[in-house]
Write an enzyme that holds these catalytic residues in place. Structure first.
Site, PDB file in Angstrom:
ATOM      1  N   GLY A 214      50.168  22.265  75.013  1.00  0.00           N
ATOM      2  CA  GLY A 214      49.047  23.037  74.494  1.00  0.00           C
ATOM      3  C   GLY A 214      48.468  22.364  73.267  1.00  0.00           C
ATOM      4  CB  ILE A 215      45.463  23.109  71.359  1.00  0.00           C
ATOM      5  CG1 ILE A 215      44.683  22.557  70.176  1.00  0.00           C
ATOM      6  CG2 ILE A 215      45.450  24.632  71.291  1.00  0.00           C
ATOM      7  CD1 ILE A 215      44.313  21.140  70.335  1.00  0.00           C
ATOM      8  CB  ALA A 217      51.040  22.291  64.137  1.00  0.00           C
ATOM      9  CD  GLU A 237      44.841  25.086  79.254  1.00  0.00           C
ATOM     10  OE1 GLU A 237      45.707  25.697  79.913  1.00  0.00           O
ATOM     11  OE2 GLU A 237      44.348  25.518  78.210  1.00  0.00           O
ATOM     12  N   GLY A 335      45.673  28.647  79.730  1.00  0.00           N
ATOM     13  CA  GLY A 335      46.497  28.129  80.824  1.00  0.00           C
ATOM     14  C   GLY A 335      47.975  28.411  80.643  1.00  0.00           C
TER      15      GLY A 335
HETATM   16  N1  COA Z   1      51.951  38.581  62.902  1.00  0.00           N
HETATM   17  C1  COA Z   1      50.882  38.474  62.088  1.00  0.00           C
HETATM   18  N2  COA Z   1      50.090  37.386  62.041  1.00  0.00           N
HETATM   19  C2  COA Z   1      50.420  36.355  62.840  1.00  0.00           C
HETATM   20  C3  COA Z   1      51.528  36.382  63.692  1.00  0.00           C
HETATM   21  C4  COA Z   1      52.309  37.557  63.691  1.00  0.00           C
HETATM   22  N3  COA Z   1      53.368  37.664  64.490  1.00  0.00           N
HETATM   23  N4  COA Z   1      51.587  35.224  64.350  1.00  0.00           N
HETATM   24  C5  COA Z   1      50.559  34.480  63.949  1.00  0.00           C
HETATM   25  N5  COA Z   1      49.866  35.175  63.022  1.00  0.00           N
HETATM   26  C6  COA Z   1      48.645  34.744  62.338  1.00  0.00           C
HETATM   27  C7  COA Z   1      48.845  33.432  61.604  1.00  0.00           C
HETATM   28  O1  COA Z   1      49.349  33.640  60.307  1.00  0.00           O
HETATM   29  C8  COA Z   1      47.427  32.877  61.625  1.00  0.00           C
HETATM   30  O2  COA Z   1      46.670  33.537  60.644  1.00  0.00           O
HETATM   31  P1  COA Z   1      45.487  32.766  59.846  1.00  0.00           P
HETATM   32  O3  COA Z   1      44.499  32.324  60.907  1.00  0.00           O
HETATM   33  O4  COA Z   1      44.974  33.784  58.922  1.00  0.00           O
HETATM   34  O5  COA Z   1      46.193  31.590  59.195  1.00  0.00           O
HETATM   35  C9  COA Z   1      46.888  33.342  62.972  1.00  0.00           C
HETATM   36  O6  COA Z   1      47.665  34.483  63.333  1.00  0.00           O
HETATM   37  C10 COA Z   1      47.020  32.288  64.064  1.00  0.00           C
HETATM   38  O7  COA Z   1      48.384  31.882  64.110  1.00  0.00           O
HETATM   39  P2  COA Z   1      48.826  30.338  64.130  1.00  0.00           P
HETATM   40  O8  COA Z   1      50.302  30.327  64.258  1.00  0.00           O
HETATM   41  O9  COA Z   1      48.218  29.575  63.011  1.00  0.00           O
HETATM   42  O10 COA Z   1      48.089  29.908  65.450  1.00  0.00           O
HETATM   43  P3  COA Z   1      48.132  28.569  66.261  1.00  0.00           P
HETATM   44  O11 COA Z   1      46.883  27.836  65.962  1.00  0.00           O
HETATM   45  O12 COA Z   1      49.427  27.844  66.169  1.00  0.00           O
HETATM   46  O13 COA Z   1      48.000  29.185  67.715  1.00  0.00           O
HETATM   47  C11 COA Z   1      48.393  30.828  69.407  1.00  0.00           C
HETATM   48  C12 COA Z   1      48.978  30.062  68.220  1.00  0.00           C
HETATM   49  C13 COA Z   1      49.487  31.645  70.032  1.00  0.00           C
HETATM   50  C14 COA Z   1      47.259  31.755  68.917  1.00  0.00           C
HETATM   51  C15 COA Z   1      47.824  29.778  70.412  1.00  0.00           C
HETATM   52  O14 COA Z   1      48.846  28.909  70.812  1.00  0.00           O
HETATM   53  C16 COA Z   1      47.217  30.426  71.638  1.00  0.00           C
HETATM   54  O15 COA Z   1      46.082  30.849  71.605  1.00  0.00           O
HETATM   55  N6  COA Z   1      48.009  30.511  72.744  1.00  0.00           N
HETATM   56  C17 COA Z   1      47.569  31.140  73.971  1.00  0.00           C
HETATM   57  C18 COA Z   1      46.849  30.193  74.888  1.00  0.00           C
HETATM   58  C19 COA Z   1      47.692  29.051  75.369  1.00  0.00           C
HETATM   59  O16 COA Z   1      48.890  28.998  75.209  1.00  0.00           O
HETATM   60  N7  COA Z   1      47.018  28.115  76.031  1.00  0.00           N
HETATM   61  C20 COA Z   1      47.652  27.000  76.669  1.00  0.00           C
HETATM   62  C21 COA Z   1      47.507  25.701  76.012  1.00  0.00           C
HETATM   63  S1  COA Z   1      45.903  25.181  75.464  1.00  0.00           S
END
Ligand code: COA
Length: 444
Positions: A214-215, A217, A237, A335
């Site tokens: 996925g995308i 860090a 994907e 995905g």
């Molecule tokens: N409770 C409260 N806030 C939370 C949280 C929780 N359990 N988990 C994450 N957050 C907050 C973070 O602090 C962050 O806040 P900010 O934007 O104010 O900094 C925000 O939610 C996003 O979390 P972060 O961990 O920075 O997101 P990320 O960029 O690593 O993405 C997902 C994580 C889950 C959102 C992302 O992987 C996703 O959209 N997944 C679903 C789709 C997928 O898996 N696609 C397949 C591959 S492309």
């Protein structure tokens, strides 16, 4: 067919092209960094001519000007994957979210959400009049095939990617030549937490595996620990710059892929110019619509497919929320489930959900007794397999609910473990069992 004559006759300005959009139309925009910003800017500038134009697409990497306050009478956003710039409009009730698997989206446009207009972003035509959808093939190519009106921004900076990526100029209603750099996604910040998670992910990845990443860090951190592996392949994907580095180092060479050997299979790309240059005319990268790449029955034909995705929250039963913060939609399934299921179908496959154990500077545990009220279950407890944090690895598949809960507590942030143990005792009428061993499959 004299495609050059067609090309000349249909070449126009963006301001003229967007006049083909009519009130009440459904308009699909090319996905992600493929969004054609020149045409979108012209559409927004012409907003007084429109009422209730539905704008639909997946991840927006642009400021999404059509979804901002003041646009409500002209545009209604129907998001298939919510991003930073469209969260507010949906939370405010000015836009909608439609849940759907990425693998289904091209067919949704062809069947249940027919399009009036597709706005696409392509490379200049080749000697036969075919333009490549470049970094975003996903639903974009099928939207262009399906929509009666196709407005195309032709951009010399769009890489000519190979595979099933091409749209012929004869399918385009209007052609607007406008060169601009593609949106770049800077490499994510990788802290010690992501490094520890990446190192744990790498423990489950063997020489010869085929990866879906996925995308963000965490996938990038996992790639950091794969530098000593051999013969890795890609069926994903999307991918980003981290894959380019390992491909140039010879670690990713697709040599042991049993399905589509010798080439990466991917549906969209996001990264920096380095990535966009790498995929240009590169026969080792083949792009196809998501109906192919993300279809679990297709992706699952890769032996040893390992999927790595992330989530927001997971409860003690193993229900994974990856898309909402309580009732607020912040992203979508994308995905994730397509590839969790593909990995389950793959001979020797493994699916990984990897996440930091806490959020909000360590004040919130991401492993919880109950998901937040209103949270969506993205990957359900029957599908979930490996869960990884910086503290370790839990394999939940085919384990009792109590074993699952115990293993998840063991990889939770230490600050929250006592609370989770108390909640475990109340929930299961028994004490948490320390040290339940995850079964780490030793695939040869
Ligand atoms: N409770 C409260 N806030 C939370 C949280 C929780 N359990 N988990 C994450 N957050 C907050 C973070 O602090 C962050 O806040 P900010 O934007 O104010 O900094 C925000 O939610 C996003 O979390 P972060 O961990 O920075 O997101 P990320 O960029 O690593 O993405 C997902 C994580 C889950 C959102 C992302 O992987 C996703 O959209 N997944 C679903 C789709 C997928 O898996 N696609 C397949 C591959 S492309």
């Amino acid at each position: 067919m004299d495609w050059k004559r067609i090309y000349t006759e249909r070449t126009t300005t963006a301001a003229e092209a967007v006049k083909h959009i009519k009130s009440g139309n459904r308009v699909a925009l090319a996905h992600s960094v493929g969004e054609p910003s020149h045409l979108v800017a012209a559409m927004v500038a012409n907003r007084e001519a429109y009422r209730d134009v539905e704008i639909t697409h997946m991840v927006p990497m642009s400021p999404a000007p059509y979804a901002q306050p003041g646009m409500e009478a002209h545009f209604r956003h129907n998001s298939l994957f919510v991003g930073k710039t469209t969260r507010q409009t949906i939370a405010d009730g000015h836009g909608d979210f439609t849940p759907c698997y990425f693998s289904e989206i091209p067919n949704i446009f062809a069947r249940t959400m027919p399009l009036d207009v597709a706005i696409i972003h392509v490379s200049p035509p080749d000697a036969h009049g075919f333009c490549s959808c470049g970094v975003a093939v996903d639903y974009t190519k099928i939207a262009a095939e399906q929509a009666p009106i196709v407005l195309a921004q032709v951009n010399a900076n769009m890489p000519r990617t190979l595979g099933d990526t091409f749209v012929h100029v004869s399918k385009m209603t209007c052609i607007v030549e406008h060169d601009e750099p593609l949106t770049e996604l800077p490499p994510p910040r990788i802290t010690d937490v992501e490094k520890a998670i990446g190192e744990n992910c790498a423990k489950l990845i063997n020489d010869g595996d085929c990866l879906q990443l996925g995308i963000g860090a965490i996938p990038d951190a996992a790639l950091l620990f794969l530098k000593n592996k051999k013969d890795l392949g890609i069926h994903s994907e999307m991918f980003s710059d981290g894959v380019v580095e390992l491909a140039e180092a010879g670690v990713i060479n697709h040599a042991r892929k049993n399905f589509n050997p010798g080439r990466a299979i991917v549906t969209f790309l996001m990264g920096t110019k380095r990535l966009y240059d790498y995929v240009d005319n590169n026969p080792t990268v083949n792009m196809f619509p998501a109906t192919y790449v993300n279809n679990p029955y297709v992706a699952g034909q890769n032996d040893n497919l390992v999927s790595v995705n992330s989530c927001v929250q997971i409860d003690l039963l193993g229900q994974v929320c990856s898309e909402t913060l309580g009732t607020t939609q912040i992203s979508a399934v994308g995905g994730q489930v397509d590839f969790v299921r593909a990995a389950a179908l793959s001979k020797g496959g493994r699916s990984i959900i990897a996440m930091p154990s806490s959020a909000a500077n360590g004040t919130i545990s991401k492993i919880v007794n109950f998901l937040d009220q209103g949270a969506a279950v993205t990957t359900n407890r029957y599908d979930v397999e490996y869960v990884i944090t910086e503290y370790g690895i839990a394999n939940l598949k085919y384990r009792t609910v109590r074993d699952r809960a115990s293993m998840l507590i063991d990889i939770a942030h230490p600050n929250f473990r006592d609370q989770l143990k108390d909640e475990f005792a109340k929930r299961f009428n028994t004490h948490y069992q320390p040290g339940v061993k995850p079964i780490l499959k030793a695939w040869a």
